[in-house]
Design a protein around this motif. Structure first.
Motif, PDB file in Angstrom:
ATOM      1  N   ILE A  42       0.845  -1.207   0.000  1.00 47.42           N
ATOM      2  CA  ILE A  42       0.000   0.000   0.000  1.00 47.42           C
ATOM      3  C   ILE A  42       0.875   1.250   0.000  1.00 47.42           C
ATOM      4  O   ILE A  42       0.645   2.210  -0.764  1.00 47.42           O
ATOM      5  CB  ILE A  42      -0.944   0.002   1.219  1.00 47.42           C
ATOM      6  CG1 ILE A  42      -1.855  -1.233   1.202  1.00 47.42           C
ATOM      7  CG2 ILE A  42      -1.766   1.276   1.259  1.00 47.42           C
ATOM      8  CD1 ILE A  42      -2.802  -1.292   0.044  1.00 47.42           C
ATOM      9  N   ASP A  43       1.912   1.225   0.843  1.00 50.25           N
ATOM     10  CA  ASP A  43       2.789   2.395   0.938  1.00 50.25           C
ATOM     11  C   ASP A  43       3.525   2.639  -0.385  1.00 50.25           C
ATOM     12  O   ASP A  43       3.690   3.783  -0.826  1.00 50.25           O
ATOM     13  CB  ASP A  43       3.792   2.169   2.073  1.00 50.25           C
ATOM     14  CG  ASP A  43       4.675   3.377   2.306  1.00 50.25           C
ATOM     15  OD1 ASP A  43       4.142   4.419   2.738  1.00 50.25           O
ATOM     16  OD2 ASP A  43       5.890   3.291   2.036  1.00 50.25           O
ATOM     17  N   SER A  44       3.957   1.563  -1.040  1.00 48.39           N
ATOM     18  CA  SER A  44       4.667   1.706  -2.312  1.00 48.39           C
ATOM     19  C   SER A  44       3.743   2.234  -3.409  1.00 48.39           C
ATOM     20  O   SER A  44       4.157   3.064  -4.242  1.00 48.39           O
ATOM     21  CB  SER A  44       5.255   0.360  -2.733  1.00 48.39           C
ATOM     22  OG  SER A  44       6.213  -0.091  -1.793  1.00 48.39           O
ATOM     23  N   LEU A  45       2.492   1.779  -3.421  1.00 49.05           N
ATOM     24  CA  LEU A  45       1.526   2.290  -4.407  1.00 49.05           C
ATOM     25  C   LEU A  45       1.249   3.776  -4.183  1.00 49.05           C
ATOM     26  O   LEU A  45       1.143   4.553  -5.144  1.00 49.05           O
ATOM     27  CB  LEU A  45       0.230   1.491  -4.333  1.00 49.05           C
ATOM     28  CG  LEU A  45       0.281   0.062  -4.886  1.00 49.05           C
ATOM     29  CD1 LEU A  45      -1.009  -0.685  -4.555  1.00 49.05           C
ATOM     30  CD2 LEU A  45       0.500   0.078  -6.394  1.00 49.05           C
ATOM     31  N   GLN A  46       1.150   4.167  -2.940  1.00 41.44           N
ATOM     32  CA  GLN A  46       0.925   5.586  -2.642  1.00 41.44           C
ATOM     33  C   GLN A  46       2.123   6.426  -3.078  1.00 41.44           C
ATOM     34  O   GLN A  46       1.969   7.523  -3.618  1.00 41.44           O
ATOM     35  CB  GLN A  46       0.659   5.767  -1.146  1.00 41.44           C
ATOM     36  CG  GLN A  46      -0.681   5.195  -0.694  1.00 41.44           C
ATOM     37  CD  GLN A  46      -0.853   5.255   0.806  1.00 41.44           C
ATOM     38  OE1 GLN A  46       0.125   5.337   1.561  1.00 41.44           O
ATOM     39  NE2 GLN A  46      -2.095   5.197   1.258  1.00 41.44           N
ATOM     40  N   ARG A  47       3.324   5.878  -2.847  1.00 40.92           N
ATOM     41  CA  ARG A  47       4.526   6.607  -3.257  1.00 40.92           C
ATOM     42  C   ARG A  47       4.606   6.705  -4.780  1.00 40.92           C
ATOM     43  O   ARG A  47       4.982   7.741  -5.336  1.00 40.92           O
ATOM     44  CB  ARG A  47       5.763   5.899  -2.709  1.00 40.92           C
ATOM     45  CG  ARG A  47       7.039   6.674  -2.981  1.00 40.92           C
ATOM     46  CD  ARG A  47       8.260   5.916  -2.505  1.00 40.92           C
ATOM     47  NE  ARG A  47       9.473   6.631  -2.911  1.00 40.92           N
ATOM     48  CZ  ARG A  47      10.686   6.104  -2.915  1.00 40.92           C
ATOM     49  NH1 ARG A  47      10.850   4.836  -2.554  1.00 40.92           N
ATOM     50  NH2 ARG A  47      11.725   6.812  -3.288  1.00 40.92           N
ATOM     51  N   LEU A  48       4.221   5.622  -5.476  1.00 39.88           N
ATOM     52  CA  LEU A  48       4.219   5.657  -6.938  1.00 39.88           C
ATOM     53  C   LEU A  48       3.248   6.705  -7.464  1.00 39.88           C
ATOM     54  O   LEU A  48       3.558   7.442  -8.415  1.00 39.88           O
ATOM     55  CB  LEU A  48       3.859   4.275  -7.480  1.00 39.88           C
ATOM     56  CG  LEU A  48       3.733   4.164  -9.009  1.00 39.88           C
ATOM     57  CD1 LEU A  48       5.057   4.528  -9.682  1.00 39.88           C
ATOM     58  CD2 LEU A  48       3.296   2.766  -9.411  1.00 39.88           C
ATOM     59  N   HIS A  49       2.091   6.796  -6.840  1.00 46.97           N
ATOM     60  CA  HIS A  49       1.111   7.803  -7.280  1.00 46.97           C
ATOM     61  C   HIS A  49       1.650   9.215  -7.070  1.00 46.97           C
ATOM     62  O   HIS A  49       1.462  10.109  -7.912  1.00 46.97           O
ATOM     63  CB  HIS A  49      -0.201   7.609  -6.517  1.00 46.97           C
ATOM     64  CG  HIS A  49      -1.272   8.580  -6.920  1.00 46.97           C
ATOM     65  ND1 HIS A  49      -1.684   9.610  -6.100  1.00 46.97           N
ATOM     66  CD2 HIS A  49      -1.991   8.694  -8.071  1.00 46.97           C
ATOM     67  CE1 HIS A  49      -2.619  10.307  -6.725  1.00 46.97           C
ATOM     68  NE2 HIS A  49      -2.830   9.771  -7.911  1.00 46.97           N
ATOM     69  N   LEU A  50       2.350   9.428  -5.958  1.00 44.90           N
ATOM     70  CA  LEU A  50       2.951  10.744  -5.698  1.00 44.90           C
ATOM     71  C   LEU A  50       4.008  11.067  -6.746  1.00 44.90           C
ATOM     72  O   LEU A  50       4.063  12.189  -7.266  1.00 44.90           O
ATOM     73  CB  LEU A  50       3.550  10.771  -4.298  1.00 44.90           C
ATOM     74  CG  LEU A  50       4.280  12.056  -3.907  1.00 44.90           C
ATOM     75  CD1 LEU A  50       3.318  13.241  -3.910  1.00 44.90           C
ATOM     76  CD2 LEU A  50       4.937  11.906  -2.531  1.00 44.90           C
ATOM     77  N   ILE A  51       4.834  10.092  -7.079  1.00 51.29           N
ATOM     78  CA  ILE A  51       5.892  10.326  -8.074  1.00 51.29           C
ATOM     79  C   ILE A  51       5.285  10.689  -9.422  1.00 51.29           C
ATOM     80  O   ILE A  51       5.753  11.602 -10.119  1.00 51.29           O
ATOM     81  CB  ILE A  51       6.787   9.070  -8.197  1.00 51.29           C
ATOM     82  CG1 ILE A  51       7.589   8.865  -6.912  1.00 51.29           C
ATOM     83  CG2 ILE A  51       7.720   9.176  -9.403  1.00 51.29           C
ATOM     84  CD1 ILE A  51       8.337   7.549  -6.863  1.00 51.29           C
ATOM     85  N   LEU A  52       4.240   9.979  -9.811  1.00 51.30           N
ATOM     86  CA  LEU A  52       3.637  10.215 -11.126  1.00 51.30           C
ATOM     87  C   LEU A  52       2.864  11.524 -11.187  1.00 51.30           C
ATOM     88  O   LEU A  52       2.840  12.193 -12.220  1.00 51.30           O
ATOM     89  CB  LEU A  52       2.705   9.042 -11.477  1.00 51.30           C
ATOM     90  CG  LEU A  52       3.380   7.674 -11.645  1.00 51.30           C
ATOM     91  CD1 LEU A  52       2.330   6.594 -11.840  1.00 51.30           C
ATOM     92  CD2 LEU A  52       4.349   7.690 -12.824  1.00 51.30           C
ATOM     93  N   SER A  53       2.208  11.902 -10.100  1.00 50.59           N
ATOM     94  CA  SER A  53       1.364  13.099 -10.124  1.00 50.59           C
ATOM     95  C   SER A  53       2.125  14.374  -9.802  1.00 50.59           C
ATOM     96  O   SER A  53       1.641  15.471 -10.075  1.00 50.59           O
ATOM     97  CB  SER A  53       0.201  12.947  -9.127  1.00 50.59           C
ATOM     98  OG  SER A  53       0.700  12.740  -7.804  1.00 50.59           O
ATOM     99  N   ALA A  54       3.326  14.252  -9.222  1.00 50.07           N
ATOM    100  CA  ALA A  54       4.071  15.446  -8.813  1.00 50.07           C
ATOM    101  C   ALA A  54       4.797  16.112  -9.966  1.00 50.07           C
ATOM    102  O   ALA A  54       5.269  17.240  -9.828  1.00 50.07           O
ATOM    103  CB  ALA A  54       5.079  15.085  -7.717  1.00 50.07           C
TER     104      ALA A  54
END
Length: 820
Positions: A42-54
């Motif tokens: 879950i934490d890795s998916l959230q981090r991936l979403h942050l990387i892509l949206s930032a």
């Protein structure tokens, strides 16, 4: 703004390097290969979403990672569905896989899958392809498709219909219209979810189909609707609910989809009728009226509707469905939430009936008896106010065709609603929206509208920030020759109305005292019979009972403690904006007689305002601005109202209490009291004006200001001197008197500071202006041409006048500057 920690995370996400990002992708793929997903996943998916949206760049994920993320959309855990959809929406699909995210590789269709499908549609063709795919799923039998896919199909189609209705082809429209008919009219009439009839020997074999029930608990004897209840619902019953939720949107939109010209569609919609002679046979939709349900009393008169084309048949079934909802709403619901559901369904049902009657005028005569009976049943209960507004819309659209008297409807909408429900924010929003959407029709066909502004302004007085935008649009429509003066006073009294509405609500409760134990004096005054008339005038429902209150100063004293109430302060802040709109409208619509009346009203009301210092200052500024504008447009107004203007300008107290408007009144007198502006301007009038202004100027420059008052503003003094010089240049007998005063002014100020001007720089500016005027007046001819220039000088048109040499000079210069 982001916190420091959030900004640090976003910065790290933006600065991540490609090698590190690839390692992160590989680690995430390994995590997603497991059978169970823990906190690290879950934490890795959230981090991936942050990387892509930032970052502003859109990335393409590795094929294996994208495949794993797609599989999350069918996960039983909704958190994983949300994260998978959110991440994929931030990426580009792999080449050749655009919009191939179908049910085979994504699992059951759900909300998050739908969001992904719509985000990846890059063109109208993609959306059209998606529509075709969704509609193919509707054509298959429900048992053949995924368990929950149908529940999400209609919301997706509704979203596409909102943003890109042209993506639906004529075949799509026909198919979906047929399916909507099936779901609306032929849904199951037995409860779903394995409902049992009860009993000791109840078992799988003894379970009998239990019919659906009405909200009052009785067994339903008609077809299923959104107001039917049961222990569980079948798939087609859920589709019935979804179909009803999008029905109005569909009816309002599909005509513009089926043809290219919206204007042509509008004309066609008004001319369409349900002609049974124009019948067609559709093999896929040739079901009996009694197939799957008990014969409906509502639809018994239209047994041939199956012969109609799909769109017209849908319109007929929508008509029947809404009439059944209206019948069901008359039942006494056991639960309060069901009562609210009945109200919501009534709103939607009446709106849909209005829509189908616009499409087919012949339905008006079948619908009006039902709507009229519904209005008669609900009009005495203001808790149904939000239901009565769609009924009012129906009367407005179709009352003239049906030759129905709408007087009682408008008395309710413009009378009781604002008077008794002004503190209902939802009703205020919907009523004002109703007025904005129907502004032209109301002005033409509902005379009560313009007369009801004292009532409608109660919404503004109660909650100004929420509704001021609505009144910015509505106010010009309320300004007429008959209502202008009263509306002007009503706008100025809005803070008083705001305070009165607060007192009205408080008076119905137990007495409210302040923290010190002292009761509100304004509340006592509100309850007192001797002052009741003042408050009743503010609370009047219609215009026409008078322009304003005779005892305004008394009212302002009674409401003195209300000046710091939040509602009153907010209301006062909106009045200057509305006054600007009012005057901008009046200038274009009123005659000189009305404008003269408004000038007098401005002078009168400048001293009769609720004692809010900021409010008074802003109102004076608005008055000054529009006084100049009115006099510039109609200079003859200055001669017409010279007596009142001179009376105002000759009052010395106005110099200290009304600096803004006083300065402009003096300037107007000096500028437009001239024969060149109005032939009626006599030497006697100029002399009387001169003497009045001279007396004020002498008084304020020969003594200190009154106790508690500040020194007169330098602008007031210089404006008075300029006005006297202008008047003297038009009547040369007055020049010695002005010159004498100006010479004395220069002598007096040589001794240093004076009592009437505390700032040395201001005093120097005043003396300098006096010397300029004194020098001009030494040569009267020059003074008149400078201080009162003729119109052709102030507004020159030399480039158009062929009698002067300027056009020749322009042509000569043009020929010299242009290359040969």
């Amino acid at each position: 703004m982001y916190s420091h920690g959030s900004e640090s995370l976003i910065k790290q996400a933006r600065e991540i390097q490609e090698p590190e990002l690839q390692k992160f992708y590989s680690r995430l793929v390994k995590l997603l290969q497991g059978k169970e997903f823990g906190h690290e996943t879950i934490d890795s998916l959230q981090r991936l979403h942050l990387i892509l949206s930032a970052t502003k760049y859109t990335r393409t994920l590795p094929a294996e990672l994208q495949k794993r993320l797609l599989s999350l959309l069918s996960s039983p855990a909704e958190q994983l569905q949300v994260l998978g959809s959110a991440v994929l929406r931030e990426t580009l699909p792999l080449p050749g896989q655009e919009l191939h995210c179908n049910q085979e590789n994504m699992g059951p269709l759900n909300t998050h899958t739908a969001a992904l499908l719509l985000s990846q549609a890059g063109s109208r063709a993609d959306l059209s392809s998606l529509c075709a795919q969704l509609l193919r799923g509707l054509e298959s039998r429900q048992s053949e498709g995924p368990a929950h896919s149908l529940a999400h199909t209609l919301p997706i189609l509704n979203t596409i219909l909102t943003h890109s209705p042209e993506c639906l082809t004529e075949d799509h429209l026909t198919l979906l219209s047929k399916k909507l008919v099936d779901w609306l009219r032929y849904a199951s009439i037995t409860q779903g979810g394995g409902a049992s009839s009860g009993g000791f020997f109840t078992g799988p074999r003894s379970r009998q189909p239990v019919p659906i029930a009405e909200l009052d608990g009785t067994v339903s004897g008609d077809f299923f609707t959104v107001l039917c209840v049961g222990q569980g619902f079948t798939e087609d019953q859920w589709m019935n609910v979804y179909s009803f939720s999008m029905l109005r949107h569909w009816l309002l939109t599909y005509h513009s989809v089926s043809s290219g010209s919206t204007a042509a569609d509008t004309a066609n919609r008004l001319q369409l009728s349900l002609s049974l002679s124009h019948s067609h046979s559709f093999s896929n939709d040739d079901r009996s009226e009694v197939d799957g349900s008990v014969v409906s009393m509502v639809s018994a008169t239209s047994s041939s509707s199956r012969l109609l084309p799909p769109k017209e048949r849908l319109r007929e079934k929508a008509f029947q469905y809404c009439l059944r909802l209206i019948e069901q709403s008359d039942r006494k619901a056991h639960k309060r939430t069901d009562t609210e559901l009945q109200k919501a369904c009534l709103v939607e049902a009446v709106c849909i009936l209005d829509c189908v009657c616009v499409e087919d005028a012949s339905l008006v005569y079948r619908t009006f008896p039902c709507v009229k009976a519904l209005f008669g049943r609900l009009s005495s209960d203001l808790t149904f106010a939000r239901v009565l507004l769609p009924i009012a819309q129906f009367y407005l659209n179709h009352g003239e065709m049906a030759a129905v008297d709408c007087e009682s409807v408008w008395k309710l909408v413009f009378g009781q609603f604002p008077a008794e429900l002004f503190n209902d924010p939802f009703l205020a929003h919907e009523l004002l929206r109703f007025l904005r959407l129907n502004l032209e029709s109301l002005q033409l066909r509902v005379p009560q509208y313009t007369r009801s502004f004292p009532n409608l302004l109660k919404f503004l007085a109660w909650d100004s920030p929420a509704v001021v935008d609505d009144f910015v649009d509505l106010l010009p429509s309320l300004v007429t020759a008959e209502t202008a003066v009263e509306l002007f006073h009503t706008l100025l009294d809005l803070p008083c109305l705001s305070a009165t509405l607060v007192l009205q609500l408080r008076s119905t409760c137990s007495p409210i005292s302040e923290s010190g134990g002292r009761g509100l004096l304004s509340l006592d005054a509100f309850r007192s019979p001797s002052f009741r008339g003042l408050f009743l005038f503010l609370l009047r429902a219609e215009a026409g009972s008078g322009d304003t209150i005779d005892r305004l100063s008394t009212l302002h004293e009674l409401l003195a403690e209300a000046v710091d109430w939040q509602r009153v302060v907010q209301c006062a802040q909106t009045v200057p904006v509305l006054l600007h709109i009012f005057f901008n409208t009046v200038v274009t619509a009123a005659d000189e007689k009305l404008l003269a009346h408004l000038i007098l009203a401005m002078l009168e009301r400048s001293s009769l305002l609720l004692n809010l210092p900021t409010y008074i200052k802003e109102i004076h500024r608005v008055f000054s601005c529009h006084l100049l504008r009115l006099c510039k447009l109609h200079p003859s107004l200055v001669v017409d109202q010279s007596h009142e203007l001179l009376e105002f300008a000759g009052t010395t107290a106005n110099v200290y209490s009304k600096e803004e408007i006083y300065t402009h009144v003096v300037w107007v007198l000096g500028e437009y009291l001239s024969v060149s502006c109005d032939s009626r301007c006599s030497v006697r009038l100029i002399t009387s004006c001169f003497e009045a202004l001279e007396a004020v100027l002498f008084e304020i420059t020969s003594s200190a200001p009154p106790p508690g008052a500040a020194c007169p503003a330098p602008r007031v003094v210089t404006t008075l001197m300029s006005a006297l010089a202008k008047l003297a240049s038009r009547s040369h007998d007055l020049i010695p008197r002005v010159s004498l005063f100006l010479s004395k002014l220069r002598t007096v100020t040589r001794g240093g500071s004076v009592a009437w001007c505390s700032d040395e720089e201001d005093l120097i500016a005043i003396v300098t202006r006096g010397e300029e005027l004194w020098s001009l007046l030494k040569t009267p001819g020059v003074a008149q041409s400078v201080l009162t220039p003729p119109q052709h000088v102030t507004t020159p048109q030399w480039h158009r006048d062929t009698n002067v040499s300027m056009p020749l000079q322009l042509r000569t210069l043009t020929s010299l500057t242009h290359s040969q």
